[in-house]
Every structure is written in structure tokens, then in C-alpha cells.
Design a protein around this motif. Structure first.
Motif, PDB file in Angstrom:
ATOM      1  N   SER A  48     -13.117   6.962  11.853  1.00  0.00           N
ATOM      2  CA  SER A  48     -14.348   7.065  12.495  1.00  0.00           C
ATOM      3  C   SER A  48     -15.624   7.084  11.601  1.00  0.00           C
ATOM      4  N   ASN A  49     -15.416   7.563  10.659  1.00  0.00           N
ATOM      5  CA  ASN A  49     -16.733   7.840   9.707  1.00  0.00           C
ATOM      6  C   ASN A  49     -16.587   7.291   8.276  1.00  0.00           C
ATOM      7  N   ALA A  50     -15.778   6.244   7.862  1.00  0.00           N
ATOM      8  CA  ALA A  50     -15.751   5.824   6.595  1.00  0.00           C
ATOM      9  C   ALA A  50     -17.039   5.184   6.089  1.00  0.00           C
ATOM     10  N   GLN A  51     -17.369   5.581   4.862  1.00  0.00           N
ATOM     11  CA  GLN A  51     -18.614   5.029   4.133  1.00  0.00           C
ATOM     12  C   GLN A  51     -17.976   3.665   3.143  1.00  0.00           C
ATOM     13  N   GLN A  52     -16.711   3.788   3.063  1.00  0.00           N
ATOM     14  CA  GLN A  52     -16.235   2.678   2.220  1.00  0.00           C
ATOM     15  C   GLN A  52     -14.771   2.648   2.418  1.00  0.00           C
ATOM     16  N   ALA A  53     -14.372   1.592   2.241  1.00  0.00           N
ATOM     17  CA  ALA A  53     -12.940   1.015   2.867  1.00  0.00           C
ATOM     18  C   ALA A  53     -11.997   1.137   1.550  1.00  0.00           C
ATOM     19  N   SER A  54     -10.706   1.600   1.898  1.00  0.00           N
ATOM     20  CA  SER A  54      -9.756   1.558   0.773  1.00  0.00           C
ATOM     21  C   SER A  54      -8.665   0.671   1.131  1.00  0.00           C
ATOM     22  N   LEU A  55      -8.204  -0.097   0.159  1.00  0.00           N
ATOM     23  CA  LEU A  55      -7.238  -1.149   0.039  1.00  0.00           C
ATOM     24  C   LEU A  55      -6.252  -0.701  -0.600  1.00  0.00           C
ATOM     25  N   ALA A  56      -4.966  -0.843  -0.108  1.00  0.00           N
ATOM     26  CA  ALA A  56      -3.510  -0.554  -0.842  1.00  0.00           C
ATOM     27  C   ALA A  56      -2.659  -1.946  -0.439  1.00  0.00           C
ATOM     28  N   MET A  57      -2.040  -2.481  -1.357  1.00  0.00           N
ATOM     29  CA  MET A  57      -1.169  -3.397  -1.365  1.00  0.00           C
ATOM     30  C   MET A  57       0.154  -3.209  -2.066  1.00  0.00           C
ATOM     31  N   GLY A  58       1.256  -3.583  -1.595  1.00  0.00           N
ATOM     32  CA  GLY A  58       2.306  -3.281  -2.538  1.00  0.00           C
ATOM     33  C   GLY A  58       3.693  -3.972  -2.038  1.00  0.00           C
ATOM     34  N   LEU A  59       4.556  -4.083  -3.109  1.00  0.00           N
ATOM     35  CA  LEU A  59       5.961  -4.583  -2.591  1.00  0.00           C
ATOM     36  C   LEU A  59       6.963  -3.733  -3.640  1.00  0.00           C
ATOM     37  N   ILE A  60       8.261  -3.871  -3.085  1.00  0.00           N
ATOM     38  CA  ILE A  60       9.402  -3.298  -3.561  1.00  0.00           C
ATOM     39  C   ILE A  60       9.705  -3.943  -4.633  1.00  0.00           C
ATOM     40  N   THR A  61      10.197  -3.620  -6.002  1.00  0.00           N
ATOM     41  CA  THR A  61      10.680  -4.601  -6.794  1.00  0.00           C
ATOM     42  C   THR A  61      11.769  -3.919  -7.706  1.00  0.00           C
ATOM     43  N   ILE A  62      12.165  -4.788  -8.940  1.00  0.00           N
ATOM     44  CA  ILE A  62      13.150  -4.314  -9.582  1.00  0.00           C
ATOM     45  C   ILE A  62      13.278  -2.905 -10.280  1.00  0.00           C
ATOM     46  N   LYS A  63      14.450  -2.331 -10.428  1.00  0.00           N
ATOM     47  CA  LYS A  63      14.319  -1.060 -11.334  1.00  0.00           C
ATOM     48  C   LYS A  63      14.464  -1.395 -12.616  1.00  0.00           C
ATOM     49  N   PRO A  64      14.062  -0.104 -13.308  1.00  0.00           N
ATOM     50  CA  PRO A  64      13.835  -0.009 -14.831  1.00  0.00           C
ATOM     51  C   PRO A  64      14.895  -0.465 -15.741  1.00  0.00           C
ATOM     52  N   SER A  65      16.322  -0.456 -15.165  1.00  0.00           N
ATOM     53  CA  SER A  65      17.221  -0.923 -15.812  1.00  0.00           C
ATOM     54  C   SER A  65      17.386  -2.494 -15.870  1.00  0.00           C
TER      55      SER A  65
END
Lengths: 418, 398
Positions: free
Chosen positions: A245-262
Motif C-alpha cells: 500500500s505505501n511502497a516508495q520503491q519496487a522490489s524485483l525477485a526472479m528465480g528458478l530451480i537448477t542443478i545440485k552442487p554435485s
């Protein structure tokens, strides 16, 4: 004239010495440093995904600090503070984490106190009630933050409905939580099976014996059968807007699930993510901050555990720039997919990554933090050496191939909040 | 220019820091936020090295900077064998900047977004603005380093930028600190080689003193936040005064650690607030000691204001034990050791102690804390925490 640029070399990386404790838990020891301190980090399989309800894992971990069967919450806090130690307890996705930093000369007393808190917590009703009031208030304050709301919404979109990895809490969940939820969760999950204890700094042999007794003997195994909770990725992708309701700025979040460290591709994907948004000279920072002045910061990172990684892109910017920024982010990804990285930029990128590896392994305490995170998240024991070598061998073609394979624009979930 | 070195062969790295003795304290009331905006422009390149970041990334370095009310600190952490690159690039930008309109335009927008991100778009983000503005009438501590208003940043001109550089960025206003895996003699030779030829600027620093406050001040604001918050602030001495050590101990008694008085009494025993804190600004010029609390639903400001004041009265009246004082001294002894673990924190501390006039204090300051007596605490707090010296901000949630 510019001084000669010397090759960046990876110093020898210290490794943990592993000691099997009587209760079956492994102690990982990294001795060294210039200061007379010891840090103890205990990880136990009591993270948020181990709990059937939201808020239980966090509450249980944080309430451990509120008194033991021997000491009231106040007495316990007094003793920790009198010894000049820093104690924290928290819960993340997979593990509950207890951490304490103290002067080596106080280690014996600290080990006893922390052992008591872990094995004989008070979990009093008064402490619980006060905790819930504070946690609810903190939750309400967080819900006023656009960045918190955007990231939380994104997390819930990345996993299939009902999957605990994407579960988010509501104010009502805090109100409904009971002390029995906490006690039950503690009784079921806090056990040395599957737990790790990391010791770093300058403990004496006597200190190590004390730690062994405090955590390896006094903490008895329980007949726990762990549930295996699998992360189930959501295969739909969408863009959502969260109204504020009273944001002075927008937040953007984008993402995806991807491969594991191994996964063998992980090393290159990690370098690719840095190129996209992981350092000051990254494509996203250069474009959206340094060229266009649209944001104070934009970053891309990989957060990994044993089973998957989450690639995220986050920024705060003017609401009327959000669509433009999303288009620019996708344009930068397309450039990575279609134009080979030039030799100068590749050299800058890999030199920076090499420096980051060395910085993450500076001093014993920092090294132990880095190595313990790698171990708990399923990275290879020689991950740093491998990543360093990859910096020397990675090619522009390989980067392009991975950008096409892992950064498909239609696979991103997108959240805006303002 | 002062050069400090600290050799530590246990690390493969070096932290190279440059502290300029300029912060928002050096701004005037119509051009606030300028020292911090200028810090951003220091990364905009020079006639000689157009791109600041890339040559550093090429040698494996990470760099950044921060601005406070009193100083601006630039730092580079890099593998030790490329130390000379840090000398080269920092000396170059101390000597001259490129001053382009384009860089100014971009960084003005970046800093305005930073202002929004830190202060306007988070609950209670403007608290510091309100407390400073109420407590100070003329001294530049009246505004935070980000600036009093977004417009001041938007209005900055290239002429402002140039004059700021020539008035503050010079060797006689700088402290260079090199900490890590170094040969100290060689490091001093490098300092001579790279910085020795940069000329002095005869820095003039004139800062208007804050007059003594003679009457209590209060301010009430209403914002869309979930909970009420109160901050009480009192004027005290500067970083090298005796007040600093006393108030540092007092704020620890009040709010450092789970056993502290505000947490035990106001959060746990009386159930009035969800969180409380006490802190000092620790500024070079006379600063502030503050107490703050976030109220639980249904609790009024008057109750919490009284409760916080009672906590302070207990200190003034000596209602604390020798055990508690010992606890705080133990904590500060331990903190000194913890601060020596990390290279960056060692480098910053060395530069800070040199800035306040005595780098040896880094090793001897614990003795000053140890000499503080119960009487010192009661006497100083009785003088500081008077009604005339008090400013209170009521942050309302209506």
C-alpha cells in the motif's frame, strides 16, 4: 605505469580433521589462527523442512537459548554474557544451527552451558509466550518490506504446492503454535544422528576432550526415524505482482530451480552466475546500475543444498522502471546465450573468482565456515580446488552452452512488489 | 600522509585501506549527503585510469568503500603478490579524478535509489533522520551520511564535486593502512614511490559547534508501521573524551546481550516491548547516547518512556553490582580479541585509532575501560541524562 600483474595462486587449503564421537556424531576440527579463540558450530537435522507446520523449527531453535533444566533463562544468559561469548541458534531449510564463539580460556564452561542447552532445554511456558509475541511483531514488521514480500512469494512459486521447501508462514501460524509443538519437534529431531559439530580456532587437547564429553557423550542418540522430505520443483512459471500500500520503491525477485552442487556442470554454472550478477563488474550491475543508474544494486546468486540449487536475481528500483529492468535482464541473458565472452572480460571474471576463493579461506574461523557450508550442502571435498582449476580452463563456448542450458528465459518465475 | 602497516604472515591476503578525514560532518546544511555521493564518484575513473574496478578485479581484488559522519574509508582486499596494484590505483585517484557529467548523473540516480532502499522503503527507515534532526540544531551531525533529503543529492553539480575533491582529498587529509602478508620496509618504500609525489592541499576544517541544549525536546510522527517506537537521546562528549568510555559501558549494561537490563526488565519481566537497544554514536565531535524500544501492541508511550528513564535512573543511583561491571569489562576484553580475527576489521581499527589521534590506543584502550569506576559512571550519567539534555522521538503507528 601499471605494476606487473602476478598470477593468482591458490594457497594450500587446510582440511578438517574428523573425529568419530562416542554417540556416532562426527567432530570436524580445524586448528589454527593467531587469536586465542574457539568457535563451535553444531548442525542438526531440525531445519524448517523437517517440521510438519511452519514456525516450529525456528521457534524450537531460538527457544533453546531460553533456559535449561539447571538454569533459568536469565541465569543462562548471565553466564554466557559474563564469559564474553557470542551464542546464536537458528533454523534454515535443512538444519538447525547452534553457534558459539568464545575465548579459548573459557571453553570448558561454555561447552558445558551449550551442551545443557542442547540436551536439557527448559522450554518454559512464560519464555514461549514472550517469544511468540516478539516473533509475531518481527513478522509484522517484515511484512511491511517489499523485498521480504517479493522473495517470500518467489520461494513459494518455485516449489510444487504443499512442498515444504516452498512453504511460507502467515501471522496466524505464529498465533496457533503451542509449546507442545516445540517440545514434540525437539524430542523427535534433536539427536546426534545426522548431526555435525565443527570446531575451529585454538582449542587445547583438554578442550577437545571437554567438547567430546559435552557433545559426544552427554548427548544420547534417540530412536528417531527421519522423514525424507523431497523438494519438488514447480514446473509452471509465471509472473506475479504483490501489492504494497505505501511502497516508495519496487522490489524485483526472479528465480528458478537448477542443478545440485554435485553436478559436473555446477562449477561453470557458478562462474556464469558471477558473470551475470555476482560481482561489481557483472553484466547486470554494469547495465542497470553503472550505465543506467536505475538501482543501487542488482545481484544474481546460487543458493545450494544437497538436492538442488536456487538461482535468484534480486533488485530494488523505481516502480516505473520494473518492466524495463526485466527486459534488460532477459536481454543480458540472451547476450550470454548468443555472444561469446571476450578474452579480457573472461580474464577479469576468473581472476575475481579466484580472489573470492582465497578470501573465503582467510583465517581459520572463516575457512571453517566456508568448508562446513560446502560439506553440509553436498559439495565435493575439493570444491575450492576444482573451482579454481575451472577458472583456468573455462572457455567462452562453455559459458554460452551453459547459458543456453540453464538460463532459459521462459523458466524464470518473476515477482514484483510495490 | 600517514602510513600504517600491520604484518600478519598467517594470511595470503593484504587489505589496503585509505581513510580520508572527511564525512557528512564536513557538509553544509544545504548540500547534505554530498560526502557519500562523492564516495560513489571516486569509482568513476581518472584521466589516467578510466576504469577503476577492472584492473583490480584482474588481480583478484575485491574493493568497496563506506562513508560515515566523520570519515570515508576505501578498501581493497587482494592476494598479497599483487599489492603494488593497490598502491598504483589509490595514488592515482588521490591525485586526480575524471569529473564527468555522465558519471555524476548516473551516481546521483544510484544514490537516490540507495536513499529510498535504506530510509524510505523500510519500516522505521527514517528514524535516524528524526533523532539527529531533533537533537542537533546547527552541527552537521544533524543529518545522516545518506543526506537530509533526496533533493540535496539531485541538485549536486559538477562544480560542487570538483571543489569537494580539492578541499578534502589530499595526502595531508589521508591515512593509508596496509595490513596482511607484507614486508613492512618494502611497503613503506612503495608508499613513498606512489604517494610521495602528490602535493598537499592545506586542508581547512571548520565545523560549527553545537550549543548546549537547555530544554527538553520532543517530536511525534505518524507512519504506516506495525508497532510504536520510541527513541530517547542525550548529548555526550566526543570519541576521545572520558564520556565515551563511561557511556560505552552504560549502553552495554542496558542492552548488550540477552542478560542486559533492557532485555531482562522491559522485554521479559514487564512485557512492555518486543525489542530494545541502547547505543552511542561514537562520533569524533560530541555525540549522543540513545535508548530505543519497539512497543508491544496495547502498550502506551508514557509507560515505556518511564520504564526506560527508570533504567537510566538505576544507573545514575548506582543500583548495579560490581559483578555487572565485571561482566561488561569481560565482554569488551573478549570483543577486542574477536576484532583481531579478521584482516579487514584490523585494518579499519588501525586507521580509526590513528584518525582520533593515537594509534597506540588500539592496544591500551582496554586499560582505560578497566579504570572506569562505579563513581565515574554515576557522576557522568547524572550530568548527561537530565531533562534539559533530552530529545525524544515518538514514532507512532497510526
Amino acid at each position: 605505469m601499471q605494476p606487473k600483474v602476478n598470477d593468482i595462486e591458490l594457497p594450500e587449503i587446510k582440511q578438517f580433521t574428523d573425529i568419530e564421537l562416542p554417540n556416532g556424531m562426527t567432530m570436524h576440527l580445524l586448528s589454527g589462527g593467531t587469536q586465542p579463540v574457539v568457535k563451535i558450530d553444531i548442525y542438526t537435522l531440525a531445519g524448517t523442512t523437517s517440521a510438519a507446520k511452519p514456525c516450529v523449527a525456528k521457534t524450537t531453535a531460538e527457544l533453546l537459548q531460553e533456559g535449561t533444566l539447571n538454569l533459568s533463562a536469565k541465569q543462562f544468559a548471565e553466564q554466557i554474557d559474563f564469559l564474553g561469548a557470542y551464542l546464536s541458534a537458528s533454523a534454515s531449510t535443512n538444519y538447525a544451527h547452534i553457534s558459539v564463539l568464545c575465548l579459548a580460556k573459557h571453553l570448558a564452561q561454555i561447552a558445558d552451558l551449550v551442551s545443557d542447552m542442547l540436551t536439557k532445554p527448559l522450554f518454559g511456558q512464560d519464555e514461549f509466550d514472550i517469544y511468540i509475541d516478539r516473533a509475531s511483531q518481527e513478522f509484522k514488521i517484515n511484512e511491511q518490506k517489499t523485498s521480504y514480500l517479493a522473495r517470500r512469494e518467489l520461494l513459494s512459486m518455485l516449489f510444487a504446492e504443499g512442498c515444504r521447501y516452498g512453504r511460507i508462514a502467515h501471522l496466524d501460524d505464529w498465533k496457533k503454535l503451542t509449546l507442545s509443538d516445540v517440545r514434540d519437534f525437539y524430542n523427535k529431531q534433536y539427536t546426534p544422528q545426522g548431526s555435525h559439530i565443527f570446531i575451529s580456532g585454538l582449542p587445547s587437547q583438554t578442550d577437545i576432550d571437554t567438547i567430546t564429553a559435552a557433545f559426544g557423550q552427554r548427548w544420547a542418540p534417540k530412536p528417531t526415524v527421519f522423514e525424507h522430505i523431497e523438494p519438488i520443483a514447480n514446473h509452471k512459471t509465471e509472473r506475479r505482482h504483490v501489492a504494497h500500500s505505501n511502497a516508495q520503491q519496487a522490489s524485483l525477485a526472479m528465480g528458478l530451480i537448477t542443478i545440485k552442487p554435485s553436478d559436473p556442470d555446477f562449477y561453470c554454472l557458478s562462474i556464469l552466475t558471477t558473470l551475470l550478477g555476482g560481482y561489481f563488474g557483472s553484466r547486470l550491475m554494469s547495465n542497470l546500475r553503472e550505465d543506467k543508474g536505475l538501482t543501487y544494486g542488482i545481484g544474481a546468486n546460487l543458493q545450494s543444498n544437497e538436492k538442488y540449487s536456487r538461482l535468484g536475481i534480486y533488485s530494488d528500483l523505481k516502480p516505473d522502471s520494473v518492466d524495463f529492468a526485466i527486459n534488460e535482464i532477459f536481454a543480458e541473458i540472451k547476450r550470454l546465450q548468443t555472444e561469446p565472452v571476450g578474452p579480457d572480460e573472461l580474464n577479469t571474471l576468473t581472476s575475481y573468482v579466484k580472489g573470492e576463493i582465497i578470501r573465503s579461506l582467510d583465517n581459520t574461523i572463516t575457512t571453517a565456515n566456508t568448508l562446513s557450508q560446502l560439506m553440509l550442502c553436498g559439495f565435493a571435498h575439493n570444491y575450492n580446488e576444482q573451482l579454481f582449476d575451472t577458472c583456468n580452463t573455462i572457455t567462452p563456448d562453455e559459458i554460452m552452452r551453459l547459458a543456453n542450458k540453464y538460463l532459459a528465459c521462459d523458466k524464470f518465475n518473476i515477482v514484483t512488489c510495490f | 600522509m600517514t602510513v600504517l602497516t600491520h604484518a600478519d604472515t598467517s594470511t595470503p591476503l593484504v587489505t589496503f585501506g585509505v581513510l580520508y578525514k572527511v564525512g557528512s560532518r564536513n557538509e553544509d546544511a544545504q548540500h547534505t549527503g554530498f560526502a557519500h555521493l562523492f564516495e560513489h564518484l571516486m569509482f568513476g575513473g581518472t584521466p589516467n585510469i578510466p576504469d577503476y574496478d577492472t584492473p583490480l578485479q584482474n588481480v583478484g581484488a575485491e574493493n568497496n568503500a563506506f562513508t560515515t559522519n566523520d570519515y570515508t574509508f576505501y578498501y581493497i582486499t587482494l592476494p598479497a603478490n599483487n599489492l603494488e596494484t593497490a598502491f598504483w590505483i589509490e595514488a592515482d585517484r588521490m591525485n586526480e579524478l575524471a569529473f564527468t557529467q555522465e558519471s555524476l548523473d548516473v551516481q546521483r540516480s544510484v544514490v537516490i535509489e540507495e536513499f529510498k532502499q535504506r530510509c524510505l522503503n523500510v519500516p522505521y527507515g527514517d528514524s535516524e533522520h528524526l533523532v539527529r534532526d531533533l537533537s542537533y540544531t546547527v552541527h552537521p551531525y544533524k543529518w545522516p551520511t545518506i543526506g537530509a533529503r533526496v533533493e540535496h543529492i539531485a541538485n549536486a553539480t559538477l562544480d560542487d564535486v570538483k571543489s569537494f575533491f580539492y578541499s578534502h582529498y589530499a595526502p595531508d587529509n589521508a591515512i593509508v593502512v596496509v595490513a596482511g602478508n607484507i614486508d613492512e620496509e618494502k611497503t613503506f618504500r612503495l608508499a613513498e614511490k606512489w604517494f610521495g609525489g602528490i602535493s598537499r592541499q592545506k586542508i581547512v576544517t571548520e565545523i560549527v559547534a553545537e550549543p548546549v541544549q537547555t530544554a527538553r525536546r520532543e517530536l511525534t510522527v505518524s507512519r504506516k508501521v506495525p508497532a510504536k517506537k520510541i527513541t530517547m537521546a542525550y548529548h555526550m562528549g566526543g570519541r576521545v573524551s572520558a564520556d565515551y568510555y563511561v557511556t560505552d559501558i552504560v549502553t552495554d549494561l542496558l542492552a548488550n546481550g540477552a542478560s542486559s537490563r533492557i532485555t531482562q526488565n522491559l522485554v521479559k519481566r514487564d512485557h512492555l516491548i518486543s525489542d530494545g537497544n541502547a547505543y552511542i554514536l561514537g562520533s569524533v565531535d560530541p555525540g549522543l547516547i540513545c535508548m530505543t524500544a519497539t512497543l508491544l501492541p496495547g502498550v502506551g508511550f508514557d509507560k515505556v518512556e518511564t520504564a526506560l528513564r527508570n533504567e537510566m535512573l538505576d544507573i545514575i543511583n548506582g543500583n548495579f553490582s560490581d559483578y555487572e561491571i565485571q561482566k561488561i569489562k569481560n565482554k569488551s576484553e573478549a570483543d577486542k580479541v574477536y576484532e583481531e580475527i579478521d584482516l579487514m576489521s584490523k585494518a579499519i581499527n588501525l586507521a580509526l585509532f590513528e584518525m582520533i589521534g593515537n594509534v597506540d590506543l588500539i592496544n591500551t584502550e582496554s586499560e582505560i575501560y578497566n579504570r572506569v569506576t562505579r563513581d565515574d559512571i554515576c557522576t557522568a550519567m547524572k550530568r548527561i541524562c537530565t531533562s534539559e539534555n533530552e530529545s525524544v522521538v515518538f514514532y507512532n503507528n497510526d
